[in-house]
Design an enzyme around this catalytic site. Structure first.
Site, PDB file in Angstrom:
ATOM      1  CB  VAL A   1       8.827  38.332 -38.420  1.00  0.00           C
ATOM      2  CG1 VAL A   1       7.657  37.661 -37.706  1.00  0.00           C
ATOM      3  CG2 VAL A   1       9.488  39.417 -37.639  1.00  0.00           C
ATOM      4  CB  CYS A   2       8.060  35.082 -42.566  1.00  0.00           C
ATOM      5  SG  CYS A   2       6.835  36.371 -42.800  1.00  0.00           S
ATOM      6  CB  THR A   3      12.982  32.976 -40.805  1.00  0.00           C
ATOM      7  OG1 THR A   3      13.102  33.567 -42.281  1.00  0.00           O
ATOM      8  CG2 THR A   3      13.932  31.827 -40.662  1.00  0.00           C
TER       9      THR A   3
ATOM     10  CD  GLU B   1       5.173  34.683 -38.447  1.00  0.00           C
ATOM     11  OE1 GLU B   1       4.470  35.327 -37.749  1.00  0.00           O
ATOM     12  OE2 GLU B   1       5.309  34.769 -39.803  1.00  0.00           O
ATOM     13  CG  LEU B   2       7.510  29.843 -42.670  1.00  0.00           C
ATOM     14  CD1 LEU B   2       8.392  30.329 -43.789  1.00  0.00           C
ATOM     15  CD2 LEU B   2       6.441  28.917 -43.397  1.00  0.00           C
TER      16      LEU B   2
END
Length: 219
Positions: free
Chosen positions: A44-46, A48-49
């Protein structure tokens, strides 16, 4: 619990992917968005970034400096950036804090003060509380805190909408209603008396109830 709105954002020194910073000095006279991630190489963070990298021009227009955080070291951040570019079409174009001593996560009350050890041995679940958004004003005060679960990606269009509201209401004595967007009507703040409002808004206002005074968005 995370830090409350209106408190001074804790200052710190940290290593980032763009060198060492002192946070308050790095913010300067700008606004800042600090957003945290439980671990590098998380799905998920991938997304978002990469999304934030693509939206950076919108934040630049608003005078917002972007900075991310993960407890992993800077060399892992750099390797992660390669994956983000490959899978999302854009790599981070803003610094990422390497919070390997957990100092920032503790200062911002995302991890317990007792947290210690090697960050590389920790799992995303160990750091699941490191998943926040802090918007910080030029006065270094916290203006907004959002806390997300690991399974829900952040909505950066909503964050931009909130920033528009924060910056408008910092300049003018108004509040923004539900689902407000840039250019729509606003509400005269409750701290403004009717006598003051007549001076500020000589054209008058719509008043469906005495406590709801609606005017066009100030320029």
């Amino acid at each position: 619990m995370t830090l409350p709105i209106g408190t001074t954002a804790p200052d710190f020194e940290a290593q980032t992917t763009e060198g060492k910073i002192k946070f308050h000095d790095w913010i300067g006279n700008s606004w800042a968005l600090l957003f945290s991630h439980p671990k590098d190489f998380t799905p998920v963070c991938t997304t978002e970034l990469g999304a934030l990298a693509k939206l950076k021009p919108e934040f630049d227009k608003r005078g917002i400096k972007l900075i991310g955080l993960s407890v992993d070291p800077a060399d892992r951040h750099a390797k992660w950036a390669e994956d983000i570019l490959e899978t999302q079409g854009a790599a981070p174009n803003y610094p990422l804090i390497a919070d390997t001593d957990f100092n920032v996560s503790k200062l911002y009350e995302m991890l317990p003060a007792s947290t210690s050890g090697d960050p590389l041995t920790r799992t995303p679940a160990d750091n699941q509380t490191v998943r926040n958004v802090f918007i910080i004003g030029p006065d270094k005060k916290i203006k907004l805190v959002l806390v997300y679960p690991m399974t829900t990606g952040r909505n950066f269009q909503e964050i931009l909408r909130v920033i528009d509201s924060l910056q408008l209401t910092a300049k003018h004595r108004v509040a923004t209603p539900a689902d407000w967007k840039q250019g729509e009507d606003v509400i005269i703040a409750g701290s403004v008396t009717n006598d003051e409002a007549k001076t500020i808004y000589p054209q008058g206002w719509k008043e469906p109830k005495p406590y709801i005074r609606i005017v066009p968005q100030p320029k």
